[in-house]
Design a protein around this motif. Structure first.
Motif, PDB file in Angstrom:
ATOM      1  N   ALA A  46      17.874  54.505 -28.167  1.00 29.63           N
ATOM      2  CA  ALA A  46      16.510  54.580 -27.655  1.00 29.63           C
ATOM      3  C   ALA A  46      15.830  53.227 -27.683  1.00 29.63           C
ATOM      4  N   THR A  47      16.344  52.284 -28.484  1.00 27.41           N
ATOM      5  CA  THR A  47      15.680  50.990 -28.638  1.00 27.41           C
ATOM      6  C   THR A  47      16.563  49.822 -28.231  1.00 27.41           C
ATOM      7  N   SER A  48      17.799  50.092 -27.806  1.00 31.90           N
ATOM      8  CA  SER A  48      18.710  49.007 -27.467  1.00 31.90           C
ATOM      9  C   SER A  48      19.165  49.119 -26.025  1.00 31.90           C
ATOM     10  N   GLY A  49      19.087  47.997 -25.267  1.00 30.22           N
ATOM     11  CA  GLY A  49      19.565  47.969 -23.902  1.00 30.22           C
ATOM     12  C   GLY A  49      20.795  47.107 -23.767  1.00 30.22           C
ATOM     13  N   MET A  50      21.488  46.819 -24.854  1.00 33.74           N
ATOM     14  CA  MET A  50      22.637  45.920 -24.841  1.00 33.74           C
ATOM     15  C   MET A  50      23.926  46.717 -24.973  1.00 33.74           C
ATOM     16  N   THR A  51      25.064  46.038 -24.850  1.00 29.18           N
ATOM     17  CA  THR A  51      26.353  46.717 -24.977  1.00 29.18           C
ATOM     18  C   THR A  51      26.761  46.874 -26.422  1.00 29.18           C
ATOM     19  N   ALA A  52      25.953  46.367 -27.341  1.00 30.60           N
ATOM     20  CA  ALA A  52      26.171  46.585 -28.768  1.00 30.60           C
ATOM     21  C   ALA A  52      24.819  46.617 -29.456  1.00 30.60           C
ATOM     22  N   PHE A  53      24.700  47.400 -30.518  1.00 36.74           N
ATOM     23  CA  PHE A  53      23.451  47.468 -31.251  1.00 36.74           C
ATOM     24  C   PHE A  53      23.363  46.258 -32.167  1.00 36.74           C
ATOM     25  N   THR A  54      22.416  45.351 -31.901  1.00 38.30           N
ATOM     26  CA  THR A  54      22.348  44.089 -32.636  1.00 38.30           C
ATOM     27  C   THR A  54      20.926  43.748 -33.073  1.00 38.30           C
ATOM     28  N   ALA A  55      20.147  44.743 -33.438  1.00 36.34           N
ATOM     29  CA  ALA A  55      18.788  44.463 -33.895  1.00 36.34           C
ATOM     30  C   ALA A  55      18.825  43.512 -35.092  1.00 36.34           C
ATOM     31  N   ALA A  56      18.036  42.450 -35.037  1.00 31.48           N
ATOM     32  CA  ALA A  56      18.064  41.446 -36.109  1.00 31.48           C
ATOM     33  C   ALA A  56      17.481  41.991 -37.401  1.00 31.48           C
ATOM     34  N   ALA A  57      16.505  42.872 -37.278  1.00 32.12           N
ATOM     35  CA  ALA A  57      15.879  43.449 -38.466  1.00 32.12           C
ATOM     36  C   ALA A  57      15.405  44.845 -38.113  1.00 32.12           C
ATOM     37  N   PRO A  58      15.342  45.757 -39.071  1.00 30.57           N
ATOM     38  CA  PRO A  58      14.922  47.114 -38.759  1.00 30.57           C
ATOM     39  C   PRO A  58      13.461  47.176 -38.344  1.00 30.57           C
ATOM     40  N   ALA A  59      13.211  47.822 -37.221  1.00 32.69           N
ATOM     41  CA  ALA A  59      11.846  48.097 -36.800  1.00 32.69           C
ATOM     42  C   ALA A  59      11.554  49.543 -37.169  1.00 32.69           C
ATOM     43  N   ALA A  60      10.334  49.982 -36.898  1.00 33.49           N
ATOM     44  CA  ALA A  60       9.987  51.363 -37.221  1.00 33.49           C
ATOM     45  C   ALA A  60      10.910  52.307 -36.470  1.00 33.49           C
ATOM     46  N   GLY A  61      11.579  53.188 -37.215  1.00 26.43           N
ATOM     47  CA  GLY A  61      12.453  54.158 -36.586  1.00 26.43           C
ATOM     48  C   GLY A  61      13.822  53.646 -36.208  1.00 26.43           C
ATOM     49  N   GLU A  62      14.235  52.458 -36.682  1.00 36.19           N
ATOM     50  CA  GLU A  62      15.543  51.902 -36.350  1.00 36.19           C
ATOM     51  C   GLU A  62      16.348  51.611 -37.601  1.00 36.19           C
ATOM     52  N   PRO A  63      17.675  51.772 -37.517  1.00 35.33           N
ATOM     53  CA  PRO A  63      18.528  51.291 -38.609  1.00 35.33           C
ATOM     54  C   PRO A  63      18.640  49.776 -38.521  1.00 35.33           C
ATOM     55  N   TYR A  64      19.042  49.129 -39.602  1.00 34.30           N
ATOM     56  CA  TYR A  64      19.264  47.688 -39.523  1.00 34.30           C
ATOM     57  C   TYR A  64      20.691  47.424 -39.040  1.00 34.30           C
ATOM     58  N   ALA A  65      20.916  46.240 -38.462  1.00 40.56           N
ATOM     59  CA  ALA A  65      22.216  45.920 -37.878  1.00 40.56           C
ATOM     60  C   ALA A  65      23.253  45.652 -38.955  1.00 40.56           C
ATOM     61  N   LEU A  66      24.357  46.385 -38.896  1.00 48.39           N
ATOM     62  CA  LEU A  66      25.464  46.208 -39.817  1.00 48.39           C
ATOM     63  C   LEU A  66      26.411  45.165 -39.246  1.00 48.39           C
ATOM     64  N   ASN A  67      26.960  44.344 -40.112  1.00 47.37           N
ATOM     65  CA  ASN A  67      27.847  43.269 -39.678  1.00 47.37           C
ATOM     66  C   ASN A  67      29.247  43.828 -39.400  1.00 47.37           C
TER      67      ASN A  67
END
Length: 297
Positions: A46-67
């Motif tokens: 719902a929050t990512s438009g990329m081919t991989a989930f790469t959020a730099a830091a958790p936003a409200a309602g998001e998990p943080y990016a695992l390496n």
């Protein structure tokens, strides 16, 4: 979420199929993984438009990016799904992770998934009942194998879901968080997700019957072949006649191993197939279909 398809079938068996985010099945661990993975997948997409989930830091309602990243995914070319039976198929892939990721932790989970449509806005997604099992090949690399589970009788698929699906893989570090708890905090969950790793066809299963008579038939006399071509309907969980499809009447002479096409006829508005021919040799008759459909979307 929902999906679409491509179909292929031969010698009395046809196929076409699709995918949907499911309910829990089997034991408690299966329910926990299936529901939890679906919840985190939906939140991330719902929050990512990329081919991989790469959020730099958790936003409200998001998990943080695992390496963690994924590669070398292997999945079958096509799978047939009927109206009621559970279908499971295996997927393997390579998981590469940072030294800070403990894949041996009791609440670390990884698994394959498939999705219909685009990675960022899929119309349907399916995961497995249980997480994949992994074998470490180095301190930061593991080979993993898991299932995708499909339950057509539970409303996971629409007929429009049949066709081409994309494959991906995910990894979740729950870090003590329980997705079924009222205090679940998704921002404390580590998550990696990568799509576009492969493709497969989910197909609606088809059946084709044949009966040739009279038996026995006299050499040089007319033989009548009848049958019915049916296809699974995922919306009412029944088989219905598959209409206006080319069906080959084929013959194999006794003592040989090769079938030869005698003629091609079309199923009628109810899926029925009927044709006549002349019997000249002892042998075996069959109907055969080989159909390919491509649905856009």
């Amino acid at each position: 979420m929902r999906i679409r398809a491509t179909v292929a079938a031969a010698s009395g068996a046809l196929a076409l199929s699709a995918l949907a985010v499911p309910a829990a099945h089997a034991d408690g661990s299966a329910a926990s993984y299936r529901e939890g993975a679906a919840k985190v997948l939906q939140a991330a997409h719902a929050t990512s438009g990329m081919t991989a989930f790469t959020a730099a830091a958790p936003a409200a309602g998001e998990p943080y990016a695992l390496n963690a990243t994924f590669s070398n995914l292997k999945i079958g070319k096509a799978y047939k799904v009927g109206t009621t039976n559970h279908v499971a198929f295996s997927v393997s892939y390579t998981l590469t992770h940072g030294a800070d990721v403990d894949i041996t932790a009791s609440d670390f989970q990884t698994g394959p998934y498939i999705y219909k449509g685009s990675y960022s806005t899929p119309s349907n997604m399916l995961v497995g009942d249980k997480p994949a099992t992994c074998t470490a090949t180095s301190s930061t690399v593991a080979t993993c194998k898991g299932n995708i589970d499909v339950y057509p009788a539970e409303g996971e698929l629409l007929n429009s879901d049949a066709g081409s699906w994309s494959a991906g893989a995910l990894a979740i570090a729950w870090n003590g968080q329980d997705p079924s708890s009222s205090t679940f905090d998704i921002t404390k969950v580590g998550y990696a997700d990568q799509g576009g790793l492969g493709t497969t066809l989910i197909q609606r299963n088809s059946t084709l019957t044949v009966n040739a008579g009279p038996e026995p038939v006299v050499k040089g006399r007319t033989l009548t072949a009848t049958g019915k071509l049916s296809r699974a309907n995922w919306e009412d969980n029944k088989y219905h006649g598959y209409t206006k499809q080319p069906v080959k009447l084929q013959f194999r002479k006794a003592g040989t191993s090769t079938y030869t096409t005698v003629k091609t006829v079309y199923s009628d508005s109810y899926g029925n197939v009927k044709t006549t021919t002349t019997a000249n040799y002892d042998g075996y008759w069959r109907f055969s279909v080989n159909i390919q459909l491509v649905c856009s979307g």
